[in-house]
Design a protein around this motif. Sequence first.
Motif, PDB file in Angstrom:
ATOM      1  N   ILE A   1      68.317 118.945  10.799  1.00 21.34           N
ATOM      2  CA  ILE A   1      68.894 120.158  10.198  1.00 21.34           C
ATOM      3  C   ILE A   1      70.158 119.748   9.469  1.00 21.34           C
ATOM      4  CG2 ILE A   1      69.831 122.459  10.628  1.00 21.34           C
ATOM      5  CD1 ILE A   1      68.190 122.498  13.242  1.00 21.34           C
ATOM      6  N   ILE A   2      70.194 120.000   8.171  1.00 23.18           N
ATOM      7  CA  ILE A   2      71.361 119.690   7.360  1.00 23.18           C
ATOM      8  C   ILE A   2      71.940 120.992   6.813  1.00 23.18           C
ATOM      9  CG2 ILE A   2      70.521 117.387   6.762  1.00 23.18           C
ATOM     10  CD1 ILE A   2      69.692 118.493   4.033  1.00 23.18           C
TER      11      ILE A   2
ATOM     12  N   HIS B   1      75.148 115.462   8.662  1.00 19.62           N
ATOM     13  CA  HIS B   1      75.568 115.597   7.274  1.00 19.62           C
ATOM     14  C   HIS B   1      74.972 114.492   6.410  1.00 19.62           C
ATOM     15  CE1 HIS B   1      78.880 118.060   9.035  1.00 19.62           C
ATOM     16  NE2 HIS B   1      78.771 118.696   7.894  1.00 19.62           N
ATOM     17  N   ASP B   2      74.358 113.506   7.058  1.00 25.78           N
ATOM     18  CA  ASP B   2      73.864 112.321   6.363  1.00 25.78           C
ATOM     19  C   ASP B   2      72.424 112.542   5.903  1.00 25.78           C
ATOM     20  OD1 ASP B   2      72.815 109.734   5.741  1.00 25.78           O
ATOM     21  OD2 ASP B   2      74.409 108.817   6.923  1.00 25.78           O
TER      22      ASP B   2
ATOM     23  N   ARG C   1      60.467 116.061   9.766  1.00 24.78           N
ATOM     24  CA  ARG C   1      60.728 117.313   9.035  1.00 24.78           C
ATOM     25  C   ARG C   1      62.223 117.477   8.829  1.00 24.78           C
ATOM     26  NH1 ARG C   1      58.860 122.331  11.823  1.00 24.78           N
ATOM     27  NH2 ARG C   1      58.351 121.130  13.692  1.00 24.78           N
ATOM     28  N   VAL C   2      62.600 118.039   7.687  1.00 21.04           N
ATOM     29  CA  VAL C   2      64.007 118.278   7.380  1.00 21.04           C
ATOM     30  C   VAL C   2      64.173 119.729   6.950  1.00 21.04           C
ATOM     31  CG1 VAL C   2      65.997 117.612   5.993  1.00 21.04           C
ATOM     32  CG2 VAL C   2      64.285 115.889   6.612  1.00 21.04           C
TER      33      VAL C   2
ATOM     34  N   LEU D   1      67.066 129.259   7.265  1.00 20.26           N
ATOM     35  CA  LEU D   1      66.642 127.898   7.538  1.00 20.26           C
ATOM     36  C   LEU D   1      65.449 127.581   6.644  1.00 20.26           C
ATOM     37  CD1 LEU D   1      67.364 125.522   9.479  1.00 20.26           C
ATOM     38  CD2 LEU D   1      65.481 126.309  10.931  1.00 20.26           C
ATOM     39  N   LYS D   2      65.670 126.649   5.719  1.00 19.35           N
ATOM     40  CA  LYS D   2      64.659 126.376   4.693  1.00 19.35           C
ATOM     41  C   LYS D   2      64.083 124.971   4.890  1.00 19.35           C
ATOM     42  CE  LYS D   2      67.461 129.141   1.538  1.00 19.35           C
ATOM     43  NZ  LYS D   2      68.327 129.126   0.317  1.00 19.35           N
TER      44      LYS D   2
END
Length: 214
Positions: A33-34, A191-192, A201-202, A210-211
Amino acid sequence: MNLLSAKNLSHSFEYELFSDVSLSLDTNESIAIIGMSGSGKSTLLHLLSTLLTPEKGSIELFGKDIASMNKKELTLIKRNKLGIVFQSHYLFKGFSAYENLEVAEILSRKNIDDILIKNLEIKQCMHQKVTELSGGQQQRVSIARVLTKKPSIIFADEPTGNLDNQTAAEVMKLFFQYCEDNDAGMILVTHDNDLAHMCKRVYKLEDKELKLIK
């Protein structure tokens, strides 16, 4: 096998962080999760790991809604099946690195893994007080403490923030190998972008949503 299922989560502090967020995690799966600072990434991770209670929505762990669990049942799941790597290490400052791992060993009734200690390159500092260790060494000890528990789900909040790029990539590979060997899953907040895209999955938490981006 499904390890975690969250549906329609909403949460706010002074303002609404996110709403109607849904997410699921299966065995041998890794999710990143970013998002920008303040978007609610860590808060979402704390909800999923049962450290916070969502204002709206539901969370199932191992097929059971946590709202239906009594305090003892939830405590046992946290202790035996969930592993949380915090951005702050939360080590016992008066203890040595080894004594911190012993606490996890005693609580989970699992043995300290010498190979894990070797792979994290902390063997040489195991008998030093954690206050004598560098930030990177403390982070690796905290990772070792979590993996000593042999959790079914790893929740990691910026777990490589105090590590150089090469060590960070090696630690990520260690997480992935752990999940494969133990039928576990991982949810990572980072954050990376490079580390995030090592996951299967990202997601991006943005504009309260949340996309899925990978």
